[in-house]
Scaffold this motif. Structure first.
Motif, short mmCIF file in Angstrom:
data_model
loop_
_atom_site.label_atom_id
_atom_site.label_comp_id
_atom_site.label_asym_id
_atom_site.label_seq_id
_atom_site.Cartn_x
_atom_site.Cartn_y
_atom_site.Cartn_z
N GLU A 22 46.06 31.02 64.45
CA GLU A 22 44.76 30.94 63.80
C GLU A 22 44.82 30.01 62.58
N VAL A 23 43.72 29.29 62.37
CA VAL A 23 43.56 28.44 61.19
C VAL A 23 42.36 28.94 60.39
N SER A 24 42.59 29.24 59.11
CA SER A 24 41.53 29.71 58.23
C SER A 24 41.34 28.69 57.11
N LEU A 25 40.09 28.26 56.91
CA LEU A 25 39.80 27.24 55.90
C LEU A 25 38.67 27.71 54.99
N LEU A 26 38.89 27.58 53.69
CA LEU A 26 37.82 27.71 52.72
C LEU A 26 37.40 26.29 52.35
N VAL A 27 36.19 25.92 52.73
CA VAL A 27 35.71 24.56 52.48
C VAL A 27 34.88 24.56 51.20
N TYR A 28 35.36 23.83 50.19
CA TYR A 28 34.70 23.79 48.89
C TYR A 28 33.70 22.64 48.81
N PRO A 29 32.61 22.85 48.08
CA PRO A 29 31.58 21.82 47.95
C PRO A 29 32.02 20.72 46.98
N SER A 30 33.06 20.01 47.35
CA SER A 30 33.61 18.94 46.52
C SER A 30 34.02 17.77 47.40
N VAL B 157 52.27 36.78 60.15
CA VAL B 157 52.76 35.87 59.11
C VAL B 157 51.61 35.00 58.64
N ARG B 158 51.39 34.99 57.34
CA ARG B 158 50.41 34.06 56.76
C ARG B 158 51.16 32.92 56.10
N VAL B 159 50.74 31.70 56.42
CA VAL B 159 51.40 30.52 55.88
C VAL B 159 50.64 30.05 54.64
N ASP B 160 51.38 29.90 53.55
CA ASP B 160 50.82 29.42 52.29
C ASP B 160 51.54 28.12 51.97
N ALA B 161 51.06 27.02 52.54
CA ALA B 161 51.81 25.78 52.45
C ALA B 161 50.88 24.58 52.57
N GLY C 26 42.95 18.27 43.83
CA GLY C 26 41.97 17.46 43.12
C GLY C 26 40.63 18.12 42.89
N PHE C 27 40.52 19.43 43.13
CA PHE C 27 39.26 20.15 42.91
C PHE C 27 39.58 21.58 42.50
N PRO C 28 38.70 22.23 41.74
CA PRO C 28 38.98 23.60 41.28
C PRO C 28 38.82 24.61 42.41
N ILE C 29 39.74 25.57 42.45
CA ILE C 29 39.75 26.61 43.48
C ILE C 29 39.63 27.98 42.81
N ASP C 30 38.80 28.83 43.37
CA ASP C 30 38.69 30.22 42.91
C ASP C 30 39.84 31.00 43.54
N LEU C 31 40.95 31.13 42.82
CA LEU C 31 42.13 31.76 43.38
C LEU C 31 41.92 33.25 43.67
N CYS C 32 41.10 33.90 42.87
CA CYS C 32 40.81 35.31 43.14
C CYS C 32 40.13 35.46 44.49
N GLN C 33 39.14 34.63 44.75
CA GLN C 33 38.46 34.66 46.04
C GLN C 33 39.42 34.33 47.17
N TYR C 34 40.23 33.31 46.95
CA TYR C 34 41.18 32.86 47.97
C TYR C 34 42.12 33.98 48.39
N TYR C 35 42.70 34.66 47.41
CA TYR C 35 43.69 35.68 47.73
C TYR C 35 43.07 37.03 48.11
N GLU C 36 41.83 37.28 47.72
CA GLU C 36 41.14 38.47 48.20
C GLU C 36 41.00 38.45 49.72
N LEU C 37 40.79 37.27 50.27
CA LEU C 37 40.62 37.15 51.72
C LEU C 37 41.92 37.36 52.49
N VAL C 38 43.04 37.22 51.81
CA VAL C 38 44.34 37.38 52.45
C VAL C 38 44.48 38.77 53.08
N ALA C 39 43.84 39.77 52.46
CA ALA C 39 43.92 41.14 52.99
C ALA C 39 43.34 41.25 54.40
#
Length: 232
Positions: free
Chosen positions: A168-176, A148-152, A19-32
């Protein structure tokens, strides 16, 4: 050895994953950050995207080319019911070096034959449903998977968390702020009622903060380590 499992999700300020826009480039850049050996993804993710897949042709039956120097992760999908029929499309994407279907003893034989014909590796773990712990151990033993990174979404995340498989739990919290009465979050647990009592708080999973970082777009990146819990 059990691989180190990381949940990585983007959420709104009130905890929704949609329900909110996500910067997918930013999201997947952090996967590295984690240098994952495998991505574990829920089957619903790929079922919803099945309409994007072109029809299968004879190339789906050809054995894949294996490059020992390929450092991309494997893609593993729990699919005990044998619903994923778009492996040919996933192979055409540039994100993974190989694919593994996680099945159980109840998986239909015709689906196992389907996977074999298409040279899709299969791990059978569990009786009625995929035994995630056993599957992760086999991924380590068979492929040397250590991270293993979980994408779910909430269902698979919840199963992994409740079985004590997440490190580990990693969260990108968006201002929405996203409304709606039925919210999709990162952690689904049928044992928690809609209005939980103090007695239910024993089911909460404790976390230790590892990192806080502000990213572009007013996004805050939070990383937590799972800490021991006396709850069930």
């Amino acid at each position: 050895m059990l691989p180190r499992v990381i949940l990585h999700n983007a959420v709104s300020l009130n905890g929704r994953i949609d329900g909110f826009p996500i910067d997918l480039c930013q999201y997947y850049e952090l996967v590295a950050t984690w240098k994952e050996d495998a991505t574990l993804a829920g089957s619903d993710t790929f079922l919803s995207a099945a309409k994007e897949a072109p029809p299968e042709d004879e190339s789906a039956l050809l054995p894949p080319r294996i490059d020992p120097g390929d450092r991309r992760p494997l893609l593993a999908i729990p699919d005990s019911r044998g619903r994923i029929r778009t492996w040919h499309y996933l192979r055409s994407l540039p994100y993974w070096r190989g694919f593994v279907a996680l099945c159980s003893q109840s998986t239909p034989q015709d689906y196992l034959h389907y996977l074999k014909e298409r040279h899709i590796d299969c791990i059978i773990a569990g009786t009625d449903h995929v035994d995630l712990r056993a599957a992760l151990l086999e991924m380590n033993s068979r492929y040397g998977v250590k991270v293993v990174r979980v994408d779910a979404g909430g269902t698979l995340n919840g199963l992994l968390l409740r079985q004590g498989l997440v490190a580990e739990v990693s969260l990108l919290v968006y201002p929405s702020l996203v409304g709606g009465e039925k919210q999709k979050g990162i952690f689904a647990d049928p044992r928690l009622p809609a209005a939980n009592s103090p007695a239910d708080q024993k089911n909460a999973i404790s976390l230790k903060l590892l990192q806080v970082q502000q990213l572009k777009g007013e996004v805050v990146w939070l990383r937590y380590e799972i800490t021991p819990n006396d709850g069930p």
